[in-house]
Motif scaffolding. Sequence first.
Motif, PDB file in Angstrom:
ATOM      1  N   ALA A 160       0.827  -1.205   0.000  1.00 13.99           N
ATOM      2  CA  ALA A 160       0.000   0.000   0.000  1.00 13.99           C
ATOM      3  C   ALA A 160       0.866   1.262   0.000  1.00 13.99           C
ATOM      4  CB  ALA A 160      -0.915  -0.002   1.220  1.00 13.99           C
ATOM      5  N   GLY A 280      -3.290  -5.423   0.559  1.00 13.01           N
ATOM      6  CA  GLY A 280      -2.463  -4.258   0.256  1.00 13.01           C
ATOM      7  C   GLY A 280      -2.400  -3.985  -1.238  1.00 13.01           C
ATOM      8  N   ALA A 283      -5.663  -2.412  -2.269  1.00 11.15           N
ATOM      9  CA  ALA A 283      -5.733  -1.029  -1.792  1.00 11.15           C
ATOM     10  C   ALA A 283      -4.930  -0.087  -2.683  1.00 11.15           C
ATOM     11  CB  ALA A 283      -5.231  -0.957  -0.348  1.00 11.15           C
ATOM     12  N   ARG A 284      -3.752  -0.537  -3.056  1.00  9.71           N
ATOM     13  CA  ARG A 284      -2.894   0.317  -3.901  1.00  9.71           C
ATOM     14  C   ARG A 284      -3.447   0.441  -5.312  1.00  9.71           C
ATOM     15  NH1 ARG A 284       3.698   0.139  -4.126  1.00  9.71           N
ATOM     16  NH2 ARG A 284       3.961   1.911  -5.523  1.00  9.71           N
TER      17      ARG A 284
END
Length: 291
Positions: A160, A280, A283-284
């Motif tokens: 992230a 993660g 999310a990124r």
Amino acid sequence: MAVSEQIKAKALVQQQNEINDFAIYTLLARNTADVHNAKLLRKIAAEEKNHYHFCQSITGKDCTPSRYLVMFYLLLIKLLGSTFAAKYMESREIDAEAFYLELEAQYPQARRIYEQETRHENRLISMLHDSKLDYAGAIVLGMNDALVELTGTLSGVALAFNKTATVGVTGLIMGIAASLSMAGSAYLESKESNDTNIKPRIYALNTGGAYVVTTLFLVMPFFLFHSMWLALAVMFAFAALAIWLYSFYISVAKEAPFRSRFVSMIMLTFGVAVISFAIGFVARRFIGIDI
């Protein structure tokens, strides 16, 4: 009585082991403040000395204790306690038991030594009292939770965030906060325990301390390396080493199987890390975090 050279060679190896064990058990007895423990350890040491003399009657040679082995056990005593050191010694006695059984037909007294090696000494060791083992559960609790939670957290935020230092600071803050929470929970749990040997404050300090130490090792790579992938790889290497040490300690101290505990712990820790890693990544990719 004629003795083959092969038996003499095996007896010489065992003779060296017995004099080493005699020296180590004597050292254990001298380094324990517990009168009960010291008495038991001196009794085991005396048995090991008798075993040494039996082997000496076969080989006709003298042996002296290995200085380096004795120093190793002295370090083990200081770090992990007398009971752990004694149990670890006995876990290496399988070859000795087989040797004395092999000699039984030619030397009837070997049967008594075999029984001492397999039952009597194990019974004596089980009677040892060690405060360090009383708090082993606290250390395991803190270390175990830190490994599972922090590897998962760091794996998730690693994708992230862009900077390794950001990941390290995030993990450090979360780890210290979690250690305080764990210490508080451990304190309350130990207060409800019926075990009068455990002091709640010390139990809580061991739990929180183990969590903090584990956290420091896991976040360290993110402060040392600029490459996120390298930092993650080193973190997982630290985690695997910590799990190995943890599994080894429990397998000896609690006489539990090493392999199954190690494999299950590795699968749990790395499984949580993979799931967090995927979160993660999502999310990124879709939220567009750029820190």
